[in-house]
Design a protein around this motif. Structure first.
Motif, PDB file in Angstrom:
ATOM      1  N   ARG A 113       0.876  -1.175   0.000  1.00  0.00           N
ATOM      2  CA  ARG A 113       0.000   0.000   0.000  1.00  0.00           C
ATOM      3  C   ARG A 113       0.905   1.214   0.000  1.00  0.00           C
ATOM      4  NH1 ARG A 113      -3.805  -0.940   4.997  1.00  0.00           N
ATOM      5  NH2 ARG A 113      -3.042   1.153   5.280  1.00  0.00           N
ATOM      6  N   SER A 114       0.331   2.370  -0.151  1.00  0.00           N
ATOM      7  CA  SER A 114       1.170   3.563  -0.116  1.00  0.00           C
ATOM      8  C   SER A 114       1.833   3.628   1.242  1.00  0.00           C
ATOM      9  CB  SER A 114       0.348   4.817  -0.395  1.00  0.00           C
ATOM     10  OG  SER A 114      -0.631   4.986   0.599  1.00  0.00           O
TER      11      SER A 114
ATOM     12  N   VAL B 162       3.340   2.018   6.989  1.00  0.00           N
ATOM     13  CA  VAL B 162       2.137   2.711   6.507  1.00  0.00           C
ATOM     14  C   VAL B 162       1.519   3.415   7.707  1.00  0.00           C
ATOM     15  CG1 VAL B 162      -0.145   2.447   5.463  1.00  0.00           C
ATOM     16  CG2 VAL B 162       1.764   0.996   4.690  1.00  0.00           C
TER      17      VAL B 162
END
Length: 181
Positions: free
Chosen positions: A3-4, A43
């Motif tokens: 994920r980012s 994250v």
């Protein structure tokens, strides 16, 4: 899937020695061996457990030993070059030193003779996806020599006959003249 967030690479499983913050890490190792690196993903301030990535540098294969005759005649149809088979290794035959000139792969290469002259092939060994340095294998295609001019001899029974080519007669006469001096 990431994920980012941020990927951090570490040199140790405890994730205590950070090397870089990037999705792709390029190692500076240059010696044959197996190297392990560890990546974590962060994250929103939370960091994952490290996962291992292994980087292996394998040795280049040794150059192959090519077996061939040094000469062939231009009236022969082919000249055979060969390399002793080795398990897990492929032999590649090239017309030049670069790997773009691949002619064939296998332990034997057959050169089709079309004319006299010198012939050079470049041979490499491939193992585990790695290509060895090349070794050259050369041989000569020899033009058919002219028939010799022979001189016959006629002698009486009981005498020794001598047959020779006109070239050796000249040499015989030169030796005789040298002895007479």
């Amino acid at each position: 899937l990431f994920r980012s967030g941020t990927v951090t690479w570490y040199s140790d499983a405890n994730a205590s020695n950070a090397l870089a913050k990037t999705i792709c890490y390029s190692s500076s190792e240059s010696y044959v061996g197996e190297y392990s690196y560890y990546a974590t993903q962060t994250v929103d301030g939370c960091e994952s457990e490290p996962t291992v990535a292994t980087y292996t540098i394998v040795a280049l294969p040794l150059v192959p030993v090519v077996v061939t005759e040094k000469y062939s005649c231009d009236y022969d149809s082919e000249h055979v070059l060969s390399v002793a088979a080795q398990l897990g290794k492929t032999v590649a035959w090239y017309s030049s030193a670069d790997t773009a000139s691949l002619l064939a792969q296998g332990n034997e290469f057959v050169h089709q003779i079309t004319q006299s002259g010198s012939v050079v092939y470049f041979v490499r060994q491939i193992e585990n996806g790695c290509v060895s340095n090349y070794v050259t294998s050369s041989f000569s295609i020899v033009a058919r020599p002219a028939k010799p001019n022979v001189v016959s001899d006629k002698v009486c029974y009981g005498e020794l006959a001598t047959l020779y080519t006109d070239g050796s007669k000249d040499l015989t006469e030169q030796i005789k003249k040298a002895k007479d001096k």
